[in-house]
Design an enzyme around this catalytic site. Structure first.
Site, short mmCIF file in Angstrom:
data_model
loop_
_atom_site.label_atom_id
_atom_site.label_comp_id
_atom_site.label_asym_id
_atom_site.label_seq_id
_atom_site.Cartn_x
_atom_site.Cartn_y
_atom_site.Cartn_z
N LYS A 1 0.72 -1.08 0.03
CA LYS A 1 -0.10 -0.01 -0.05
C LYS A 1 0.97 1.43 -0.01
CE LYS A 1 -3.98 -1.67 0.04
NZ LYS A 1 -5.04 -1.74 -1.07
N LYS B 1 -12.66 -8.78 -8.84
CA LYS B 1 -12.94 -9.31 -7.57
C LYS B 1 -14.30 -9.81 -7.38
CE LYS B 1 -9.89 -6.11 -5.33
NZ LYS B 1 -9.79 -4.88 -4.05
#
Length: 341
Positions: free
Chosen positions: A107, A216
């Protein structure tokens, strides 16, 4: 679309699971679990999503609870480590929760942090994986085009596999790809939010906005829908593919693993090892990485764990009301039924 009935109220469970580290701005992950005739399904759209978007997640949960997934082509799926926006000194401890993983997603662009923090964190991940490991960065749309160009120019020295959602929208993704090429910065661009929050998940490929598309199960409306999108991306568009999760419980992760295991030719480590970021789970056999892989198979929630991590009465009501609204929306033809092909 044929929308299954909801399970009776006593077979609907709302949990609040602690996270080991703040991730995506939260320290507790809430999820609603459905105990259906075919197994367990998960409904866990993030709190800020409106009902129209959240209804797609419910379609995925209902699919898992009421239907059967395609037969798997393999018994396990390779996964990546996921490194939150932690200090560089904490990276080794995070990587240790993902034994055997040779790919890591890091991240970056965390609010309140700067490029120096990102560089230190990515450097620590590269050191932990060694020169042959694969490093991805994920900005969650946190940069504008100029910031992304500067950041990726600096981060490119660590040999990035790709940069996931460096800017927020499809048009800026396309602009960034052009500017990276013009600047001689060899960092492929991946789209995540631009796919999962779009009415047409294929628009990003049609716009030439990404080298890789992250898909996803929950945001796309189910395993079946993900496999349809993946087939079109593979056959008609020159883009790579990564199957990932949305910080699910192991129930939700099992759906992502089922999708990845049904793909004929997965070429990238999947972002489906994120149970390692949870401080608790709903099953006695969580989908934790072992030798860089997670097993394929259904997950059954445990009654004692459901009770241990039960959300507060107020949050129970909030989720059950949201469930009813989204189910009504699906029945009316909204939500997942409106995703473009």
């Amino acid at each position: 679309m044929d929308v299954p009935d909801l399970p009776p109220p006593d077979r609907v469970h709302v949990v609040a699971l602690p996270l080991r580290t703040r991730f995506r701005g939260i320290t507790v992950r809430e999820a609603l679990l459905l105990d259906g005739p075919a197994g367990w399904g998960e409904f866990s759209p993030f709190a800020e999503y409106d009902d129209h978007e959240a209804a797609r997640w419910l379609a995925a949960g209902l699919e898992a609870a009421a239907q059967h997934w395609p037969a798997p082509l393999r018994t396990s799926v390779e996964v990546n480590a996921t490194v939150p926006a932690v200090a560089a000194a904490d990276v080794a401890g995070v990587l240790a929760r993902f034994p055997g993983c040779t790919t890591a997603k890091v991240k970056v662009a965390e609010p309140g942090q700067g490029l120096a923090d990102d560089l230190d964190r990515v450097a620590a991940v590269r050191a932990g994986l060694g020169p042959t490991g694969s490093v991805r960065v994920d900005a969650n749309g946190g940069w504008d085009v100029d910031q992304a160009l500067a950041a990726l120019s600096a981060l490119a020295g660590y040999g990035l596999e790709y940069a996931e959602q460096p800017v927020a929208d499809v048009a800026d993704l396309a602009r960034l790809r052009v500017r990276l090429a013009a600047s001689g910065v060899s960092v492929p661009v991946a789209a995540d939010e631009s796919v999962r929050r779009a009415e047409d998940p294929l628009a990003v490929a049609l716009a030439g906005a990404a080298d890789v598309v992250v898909v996803k199960v929950a945001p796309l409306g189910g395993v079946g829908r993900l496999l349809q999108v993946a087939q079109v991306l593979r056959e008609r568009h020159d883009v790579g593919l990564t199957v990932s999760s949305a910080l699910d419980t192991s129930v939700g992760l099992a759906a992502g693993v089922a999708a990845a295991a049904a793909l004929p030719d997965p070429v990238r480590a999947a972002g489906l090892g994120t149970a390692a970021l949870l401080g608790g789970d709903v099953t006695r056999s969580p989908l934790l990485p072992v030798a860089g892989h997670v097993p394929v198979g259904a997950v059954t929630a445990d009654a004692d764990l459901l009770a241990r991590y039960a959300a507060t009465p107020q949050r129970q009501r909030w989720w059950r009301e949201r469930l009813a609204r989204c189910h009504a929306l699906l029945r009316a033809g909204g939500g997942a039924g409106m995703i473009g092909g």
